[in-house]
Design a protein around this motif. Structure first.
Motif, PDB file in Angstrom:
ATOM      1  N   ASN A 163       1.281  -7.638 -13.575  1.00 30.26           N
ATOM      2  CA  ASN A 163       0.941  -6.351 -12.999  1.00 30.26           C
ATOM      3  C   ASN A 163       1.536  -6.318 -11.598  1.00 30.26           C
ATOM      4  OD1 ASN A 163      -0.401  -3.826 -12.632  1.00 30.26           O
ATOM      5  ND2 ASN A 163      -1.973  -4.889 -11.452  1.00 30.26           N
ATOM      6  N   VAL A 164       2.245  -5.255 -11.232  1.00 30.62           N
ATOM      7  CA  VAL A 164       2.971  -5.229  -9.962  1.00 30.62           C
ATOM      8  C   VAL A 164       2.462  -4.100  -9.071  1.00 30.62           C
ATOM      9  CG1 VAL A 164       5.230  -5.067  -8.845  1.00 30.62           C
ATOM     10  CG2 VAL A 164       5.026  -6.167 -11.098  1.00 30.62           C
ATOM     11  N   LEU A 165       2.100  -4.468  -7.841  1.00 28.45           N
ATOM     12  CA  LEU A 165       1.781  -3.502  -6.800  1.00 28.45           C
ATOM     13  C   LEU A 165       2.909  -3.527  -5.770  1.00 28.45           C
ATOM     14  CD1 LEU A 165      -1.984  -4.405  -6.210  1.00 28.45           C
ATOM     15  CD2 LEU A 165      -1.054  -2.597  -7.681  1.00 28.45           C
ATOM     16  N   THR A 166       3.163  -2.412  -5.105  1.00 27.85           N
ATOM     17  CA  THR A 166       4.273  -2.351  -4.167  1.00 27.85           C
ATOM     18  C   THR A 166       3.838  -1.769  -2.823  1.00 27.85           C
ATOM     19  OG1 THR A 166       4.984  -0.158  -4.941  1.00 27.85           O
ATOM     20  CG2 THR A 166       5.941  -2.085  -6.036  1.00 27.85           C
TER      21      THR A 166
ATOM     22  N   GLN B 212       0.921  -1.040   4.791  1.00 26.39           N
ATOM     23  CA  GLN B 212       0.541  -0.758   3.412  1.00 26.39           C
ATOM     24  C   GLN B 212       0.122  -2.040   2.695  1.00 26.39           C
ATOM     25  OE1 GLN B 212       3.857   1.197   1.532  1.00 26.39           O
ATOM     26  NE2 GLN B 212       3.692   3.050   2.784  1.00 26.39           N
ATOM     27  N   ALA B 213       0.834  -3.131   2.963  1.00 25.16           N
ATOM     28  CA  ALA B 213       0.515  -4.401   2.311  1.00 25.16           C
ATOM     29  C   ALA B 213      -0.883  -4.872   2.686  1.00 25.16           C
ATOM     30  CB  ALA B 213       1.552  -5.452   2.699  1.00 25.16           C
ATOM     31  N   LEU B 214      -1.224  -4.823   3.967  1.00 24.45           N
ATOM     32  CA  LEU B 214      -2.547  -5.272   4.415  1.00 24.45           C
ATOM     33  C   LEU B 214      -3.645  -4.401   3.821  1.00 24.45           C
ATOM     34  CD1 LEU B 214      -1.797  -6.091   8.155  1.00 24.45           C
ATOM     35  CD2 LEU B 214      -2.300  -7.721   6.324  1.00 24.45           C
ATOM     36  N   SER B 215      -3.374  -3.107   3.700  1.00 21.87           N
ATOM     37  CA  SER B 215      -4.363  -2.201   3.105  1.00 21.87           C
ATOM     38  C   SER B 215      -4.647  -2.592   1.659  1.00 21.87           C
ATOM     39  CB  SER B 215      -3.852  -0.759   3.166  1.00 21.87           C
ATOM     40  OG  SER B 215      -4.751   0.121   2.534  1.00 21.87           O
ATOM     41  N   ILE B 216      -3.596  -2.926   0.917  1.00 25.00           N
ATOM     42  CA  ILE B 216      -3.771  -3.333  -0.480  1.00 25.00           C
ATOM     43  C   ILE B 216      -4.535  -4.649  -0.568  1.00 25.00           C
ATOM     44  CG2 ILE B 216      -2.535  -4.156  -2.536  1.00 25.00           C
ATOM     45  CD1 ILE B 216      -0.332  -2.109  -1.826  1.00 25.00           C
TER      46      ILE B 216
ATOM     47  N   ILE C 164       2.650 -10.400   9.260  1.00 24.67           N
ATOM     48  CA  ILE C 164       1.795  -9.975   8.150  1.00 24.67           C
ATOM     49  C   ILE C 164       1.217 -11.190   7.439  1.00 24.67           C
ATOM     50  CG2 ILE C 164       1.721  -8.736   5.955  1.00 24.67           C
ATOM     51  CD1 ILE C 164       1.998  -7.006   8.523  1.00 24.67           C
ATOM     52  N   CYS C 165       2.025 -12.216   7.260  1.00 28.76           N
ATOM     53  CA  CYS C 165       1.545 -13.446   6.617  1.00 28.76           C
ATOM     54  C   CYS C 165       0.369 -14.031   7.393  1.00 28.76           C
ATOM     55  CB  CYS C 165       2.676 -14.465   6.518  1.00 28.76           C
ATOM     56  SG  CYS C 165       2.204 -16.043   5.770  1.00 28.76           S
ATOM     57  N   LYS C 166       0.499 -14.097   8.703  1.00 29.95           N
ATOM     58  CA  LYS C 166      -0.592 -14.629   9.530  1.00 29.95           C
ATOM     59  C   LYS C 166      -1.873 -13.815   9.331  1.00 29.95           C
ATOM     60  CE  LYS C 166       2.190 -16.513  13.337  1.00 29.95           C
ATOM     61  NZ  LYS C 166       2.512 -16.381  14.785  1.00 29.95           N
ATOM     62  N   LYS C 167      -1.740 -12.496   9.267  1.00 31.43           N
ATOM     63  CA  LYS C 167      -2.919 -11.638   9.110  1.00 31.43           C
ATOM     64  C   LYS C 167      -3.554 -11.812   7.728  1.00 31.43           C
ATOM     65  CE  LYS C 167      -1.729  -8.132  12.532  1.00 31.43           C
ATOM     66  NZ  LYS C 167      -1.506  -6.689  12.812  1.00 31.43           N
TER      67      LYS C 167
END
Length: 224
Positions: free
Chosen positions: A28-31, A37-41, A64-67
């Motif tokens: 299953n893929v989310l984008t 947007q990534a952090l929200s998901i 983003i990785c750190k977060k």
């Protein structure tokens, strides 16, 4: 149940290409097109793995990785147009599980996602390495069930090595990643390695986990 992969990239063509390949493999893929947007998901639903572009508008993939690492320990693979070894080491140091250059084929990327997912499954729950348990979110370490007290820098160093078993890190790489590029004391790494061994090894002079690679640096073994 299908595993969910989050693909984060500001290039719509790359997102669509990876989405197609991953869906063929029954994921299953989310984008997401940026870090926000990534952090929200990530904050709203569970994902099993993140394929994360390094260079995007706004915050970089490293940030983003750190977060993400502050709240979840989901496997993260960086995808980058740059082949600079310094960027690769930086990606691993902030919590990435792999670093892939965009010249890789989609098939290779999928294969490396599968490999990271297998390693992740082997290490969970508890990130246990034959009696040594490391919780990267709570920053706690237990040896045979008993808590080990580490300083912040000691944990950072153990975390760097243990997240990438068998990968050799040089003295200079460790200094740069843990203390910063302007730090210059050559004895620091040896002192901290000795301190960690005193706390986690049964016999510090014959370590099971943190091994010396003579003339190069150190690596983490998974214990005997």
């Amino acid at each position: 149940m299908k595993e969910t992969i989050l693909v984060v990239d500001d290039d719509a063509e790359i997102i669509e290409l990876m989405k197609d390949f991953l869906e063929i493999e029954n994921y299953n893929v989310l984008t997401a097109f940026n870090g926000e947007q990534a952090l929200s998901i990530v904050n709203k639903q569970e994902v099993d793995c993140i394929l994360l572009d390094v260079m995007m508008p706004g915050e970089s993939g490293f940030t983003i990785c750190k977060k993400v690492r502050e709240v979840k320990d989901v496997p993260i693979l960086f995808l980058s147009a740059k082949e600079d070894p310094t960027d690769k080491i930086r990606g691993l140091s902030v919590g990435g599980d792999d670093y892939i250059v965009k010249t890789a084929t989609p098939g290779e990327i999928v294969a490396r996602i599968k490999a990271v997912r297998r390693r992740s499954g082997q290490q969970k729950p508890g990130h246990s390495f034959n009696g040594l348990t490391i919780d990267y979110l709570s920053r706690e370490v237990h040896k045979h069930g008993r808590k080990v007290s580490l300083t912040s820098k000691e944990f950072d160093l153990l975390s760097l090595l243990s997240r990438h078993p068998h990968q050799v890190f040089t003295h200079d790489q460790i200094i740069q990643l843990i203390w910063g590029e302007h730090y210059s004391d050559p004895h620091t790494v040896r002192v901290f390695i000795a301190r960690i061994r005193e706390k986690i090894e049964e016999t510090p002079s014959q370590p099971r986990w943190i091994l010396t690679v003579w003339g190069v640096g150190y690596k983490f073994a998974e214990g005997a």
